[in-house]
Design a protein around this motif. Structure first.
Motif, PDB file in Angstrom:
ATOM      1  N   ILE A 131       0.837  -1.204   0.000  1.00  8.43           N
ATOM      2  CA  ILE A 131       0.000   0.000   0.000  1.00  8.43           C
ATOM      3  C   ILE A 131       0.875   1.259   0.000  1.00  8.43           C
ATOM      4  O   ILE A 131       0.596   2.235  -0.704  1.00  8.43           O
ATOM      5  CB  ILE A 131      -0.947   0.006   1.218  1.00  8.43           C
ATOM      6  CG1 ILE A 131      -1.997  -1.099   1.064  1.00  8.43           C
ATOM      7  CG2 ILE A 131      -1.628   1.373   1.372  1.00  8.43           C
ATOM      8  CD1 ILE A 131      -2.882  -1.280   2.282  1.00  8.43           C
ATOM      9  N   GLY A 132       1.935   1.229   0.787  1.00  6.45           N
ATOM     10  CA  GLY A 132       2.849   2.367   0.842  1.00  6.45           C
ATOM     11  C   GLY A 132       3.492   2.635  -0.505  1.00  6.45           C
ATOM     12  O   GLY A 132       3.576   3.792  -0.947  1.00  6.45           O
ATOM     13  N   MET A 133       3.938   1.586  -1.193  1.00  7.76           N
ATOM     14  CA  MET A 133       4.563   1.752  -2.507  1.00  7.76           C
ATOM     15  C   MET A 133       3.563   2.249  -3.546  1.00  7.76           C
ATOM     16  O   MET A 133       3.886   3.103  -4.375  1.00  7.76           O
ATOM     17  CB  MET A 133       5.172   0.418  -2.972  1.00  7.76           C
ATOM     18  CG  MET A 133       6.534   0.125  -2.375  1.00  7.76           C
ATOM     19  SD  MET A 133       7.790   1.358  -2.832  1.00  7.76           S
ATOM     20  CE  MET A 133       7.964   1.047  -4.588  1.00  7.76           C
ATOM     21  N   LEU A 134       2.347   1.706  -3.496  1.00  6.55           N
ATOM     22  CA  LEU A 134       1.322   2.147  -4.439  1.00  6.55           C
ATOM     23  C   LEU A 134       1.011   3.631  -4.243  1.00  6.55           C
ATOM     24  O   LEU A 134       0.935   4.394  -5.206  1.00  6.55           O
ATOM     25  CB  LEU A 134       0.049   1.320  -4.254  1.00  6.55           C
ATOM     26  CG  LEU A 134      -1.163   1.746  -5.110  1.00  6.55           C
ATOM     27  CD1 LEU A 134      -0.833   1.659  -6.594  1.00  6.55           C
ATOM     28  CD2 LEU A 134      -2.382   0.881  -4.783  1.00  6.55           C
ATOM     29  N   ALA A 135       0.861   4.044  -2.985  1.00  2.00           N
ATOM     30  CA  ALA A 135       0.578   5.457  -2.692  1.00  2.00           C
ATOM     31  C   ALA A 135       1.730   6.351  -3.121  1.00  2.00           C
ATOM     32  O   ALA A 135       1.518   7.430  -3.687  1.00  2.00           O
ATOM     33  CB  ALA A 135       0.293   5.627  -1.198  1.00  2.00           C
ATOM     34  N   ALA A 136       2.965   5.898  -2.851  1.00  3.59           N
ATOM     35  CA  ALA A 136       4.143   6.695  -3.226  1.00  3.59           C
ATOM     36  C   ALA A 136       4.248   6.841  -4.739  1.00  3.59           C
ATOM     37  O   ALA A 136       4.506   7.936  -5.260  1.00  3.59           O
ATOM     38  CB  ALA A 136       5.410   6.047  -2.659  1.00  3.59           C
ATOM     39  N   GLY A 137       4.046   5.728  -5.459  1.00  2.00           N
ATOM     40  CA  GLY A 137       4.137   5.773  -6.913  1.00  2.00           C
ATOM     41  C   GLY A 137       3.038   6.610  -7.533  1.00  2.00           C
ATOM     42  O   GLY A 137       3.276   7.420  -8.431  1.00  2.00           O
ATOM     43  N   PHE A 138       1.818   6.441  -7.027  1.00  2.00           N
ATOM     44  CA  PHE A 138       0.675   7.179  -7.561  1.00  2.00           C
ATOM     45  C   PHE A 138       0.825   8.674  -7.319  1.00  2.00           C
ATOM     46  O   PHE A 138       0.583   9.490  -8.209  1.00  2.00           O
ATOM     47  CB  PHE A 138      -0.619   6.663  -6.919  1.00  2.00           C
ATOM     48  CG  PHE A 138      -1.850   6.952  -7.726  1.00  2.00           C
ATOM     49  CD1 PHE A 138      -2.376   5.989  -8.577  1.00  2.00           C
ATOM     50  CD2 PHE A 138      -2.486   8.175  -7.651  1.00  2.00           C
ATOM     51  CE1 PHE A 138      -3.504   6.248  -9.339  1.00  2.00           C
ATOM     52  CE2 PHE A 138      -3.616   8.455  -8.400  1.00  2.00           C
ATOM     53  CZ  PHE A 138      -4.137   7.478  -9.249  1.00  2.00           C
ATOM     54  N   SER A 139       1.234   9.031  -6.098  1.00  5.25           N
ATOM     55  CA  SER A 139       1.353  10.457  -5.768  1.00  5.25           C
ATOM     56  C   SER A 139       2.437  11.133  -6.594  1.00  5.25           C
ATOM     57  O   SER A 139       2.242  12.228  -7.141  1.00  5.25           O
ATOM     58  CB  SER A 139       1.640  10.633  -4.276  1.00  5.25           C
ATOM     59  OG  SER A 139       2.931  10.138  -3.924  1.00  5.25           O
ATOM     60  N   SER A 140       3.591  10.495  -6.703  1.00  5.08           N
ATOM     61  CA  SER A 140       4.690  11.082  -7.462  1.00  5.08           C
ATOM     62  C   SER A 140       4.377  11.124  -8.954  1.00  5.08           C
ATOM     63  O   SER A 140       4.733  12.076  -9.650  1.00  5.08           O
ATOM     64  CB  SER A 140       5.977  10.288  -7.209  1.00  5.08           C
ATOM     65  OG  SER A 140       7.096  10.963  -7.724  1.00  5.08           O
ATOM     66  N   ALA A 141       3.684  10.083  -9.438  1.00  6.33           N
ATOM     67  CA  ALA A 141       3.311  10.047 -10.856  1.00  6.33           C
ATOM     68  C   ALA A 141       2.275  11.110 -11.189  1.00  6.33           C
ATOM     69  O   ALA A 141       2.217  11.594 -12.331  1.00  6.33           O
ATOM     70  CB  ALA A 141       2.772   8.663 -11.225  1.00  6.33           C
ATOM     71  N   MET A 142       1.453  11.496 -10.236  1.00  5.74           N
ATOM     72  CA  MET A 142       0.505  12.596 -10.445  1.00  5.74           C
ATOM     73  C   MET A 142       1.227  13.937 -10.443  1.00  5.74           C
ATOM     74  O   MET A 142       0.936  14.821 -11.251  1.00  5.74           O
ATOM     75  CB  MET A 142      -0.563  12.592  -9.344  1.00  5.74           C
ATOM     76  CG  MET A 142      -1.631  11.535  -9.476  1.00  5.74           C
ATOM     77  SD  MET A 142      -2.901  11.672  -8.191  1.00  5.74           S
ATOM     78  CE  MET A 142      -3.757  13.146  -8.725  1.00  5.74           C
ATOM     79  N   ALA A 143       2.164  14.079  -9.515  1.00  7.57           N
ATOM     80  CA  ALA A 143       2.839  15.369  -9.334  1.00  7.57           C
ATOM     81  C   ALA A 143       3.836  15.670 -10.446  1.00  7.57           C
ATOM     82  O   ALA A 143       4.032  16.835 -10.810  1.00  7.57           O
ATOM     83  CB  ALA A 143       3.542  15.403  -7.982  1.00  7.57           C
TER      84      ALA A 143
END
Length: 415
Positions: free
Chosen positions: A287-299
């Motif tokens: 979950i942590g990796m998914l959130a990190a990847g999703f957030s950075s990929a959005m930004a």
């Protein structure tokens, strides 16, 4: 009593509503690269390099405060301010081209890694290959960019920050690290043998050039008056500090349970957490990796759009088609490269070198703008802020030169 309680709730709601642009910055720098770097740092050097994160967070707060103040006071982004600051056409357009190219290429080159890193979270739980999942994440972000608004992005990224906070801080608390060693690593700087590359990487993944453009533009969308500067500073200090605590939590967890092991990746961290978290270990890390990847990929594509849109005066808001076009181009490149499993190493090395060079250029330009009374009026930098800013410029210039030399060496080795 009720009146006091209501007053406290009102103040709490007001502070909660102030959270926004700072969350974009925190979400931007807490990506798969930061998670991997912090894991490597903990596995290799224990708690010794926590100070590097503390330093990078303080540096980020100072730089982002200046960018946000610029946006709130002037109603313009950093791109517009830099363009207007330099009157000579050669200098002006050279700055526009170099910064736009460097950040555009950098965001596109690294986006595939963000998507793939986020996909790793799902892949760890399902076994589905990352190159199948990553494009799906990219398409979701693309749709959000085409149909969304700044407020929607803000809400999503705040939620992702909350998820990462719960996930990574919980894992750190569960393993019960030695607090005296943690505080020593945070406030007693040391440079263990072989750690300089990791230190540069830790600082480089936090102090990100395009975040300055994104923050100035998002701050002017969030607030419209210098009277809101106090709220803007609260947002910056709170969210970026939380981002730093998340990075520290990852390093501390890795330093406590996988230090000295041969395999120091995120999968090894999940496996080592099983004695403490049981079957939830893999779920928490995933979950942590998914959130990190999703957030950075959005930004990342958002940062490219804010930077290029501001420098070219095409616009820095979702209601401008040029802004959405830049966003779509960057995310599309990420989708394609993540789908085919292509790792553009030479492109990444070029982007690394260019970003290393433009960080001090942008920091110096920001300082110049922040001392322009015609632009900032009474909100120009104080002497203390200029001194701190000068020290930061010297440090990031050193990091930029080091990154350039390292990138050129890696490029020559690859060739």
């Amino acid at each position: 009593m009720n009146k006091k309680t209501k007053s406290f709730r009102d103040r709490l709601k007001e502070k909660a509503k102030a959270i926004g642009p700072g969350a974009l910055i925190a979400a931007s720098f807490i990506g798969p690269g930061t998670v991997s770097t912090a894991t490597e740092a903990g596995a290799s050097f224990g708690f010794a390099l926590i100070w590097a994160i503390v330093f990078s967070i303080i540096t980020t707060i100072f730089l982002q405060e200046m960018a946000a103040r610029l946006g709130v006071v002037t109603g313009h982004g950093l791109g517009e301010a830099i363009r207007d600051q330099f009157e000579k056409p050669i200098l002006k357009y050279s700055m526009v081209i170099v910064i736009s190219f460097s950040i555009g290429v950098g965001c596109a080159a690294y986006l595939a890694g963000d998507l793939t890193g986020g996909a790793l979270g799902i892949s760890m739980m399902t076994g589905i290959p990352q190159n199948y999942i990553a494009p799906v994440i990219g398409v979701i972000i693309l749709i959000l960019g085409l149909t969304g608004s700044y407020k929607r992005f803000e809400k999503i990224l705040i939620s992702l920050i909350a998820i990462m906070s719960v996930t990574f801080l919980t894992t750190m608390i569960v393993i019960q690290p030695n607090l005296s060693e943690v505080f020593q690593g945070a406030f007693v700087p040391s440079i263990p043998s072989g750690s300089i590359v990791v230190i540069v990487a830790l600082i480089g993944t936090t102090v990100v050039p395009y975040n300055l453009f994104m923050h100035a533009s998002s701050a002017k969308e969030k607030w419209g008056s210098p009277a809101d500067l106090k709220k803007a500073r609260w947002d910056i200090i709170l969210t970026i500090t939380i981002g730093g605590l998340i990075t520290i939590a990852i390093m501390v967890t890795a330093g406590a349970i996988i230090r000295g092991t041969e395999k120091a990746g995120i999968e090894a961290l999940a496996l080592a957490l099983e004695p403490s978290l049981g079957g939830w270990a893999s779920v928490f890390i995933s979950i942590g990796m998914l959130a990190a990847g999703f957030s950075s990929a959005m930004a990342s594509p958002l940062g490219a759009a804010y930077t290029i849109g501001g420098l070219t005066k095409w616009g820095t808001s979702f209601d401008r088609w040029q802004f959405k076009a830049i966003f779509c181009v960057v995310i599309s490149i990420g989708i394609i490269t993540s789908a085919i499993g292509f790792e553009p190493m030479q492109l990444i090395l070029t982007a690394q070198a260019l970003n290393g060079l433009i960080l001090p250029i942008i920091a110096i330009s920001l300082l110049i703008v922040m001392n322009n009374k015609n632009v900032m009026g009474k909100y120009v930098n104080s002497l203390k802020l200029n001194l701190i800013g000068g020290v930061i410029v010297v440090i990031v210039s050193g990091l930029g030169i080091y990154s350039l030399v390292d990138a050129v060496s890696s490029f020559m080795d690859a060739v």
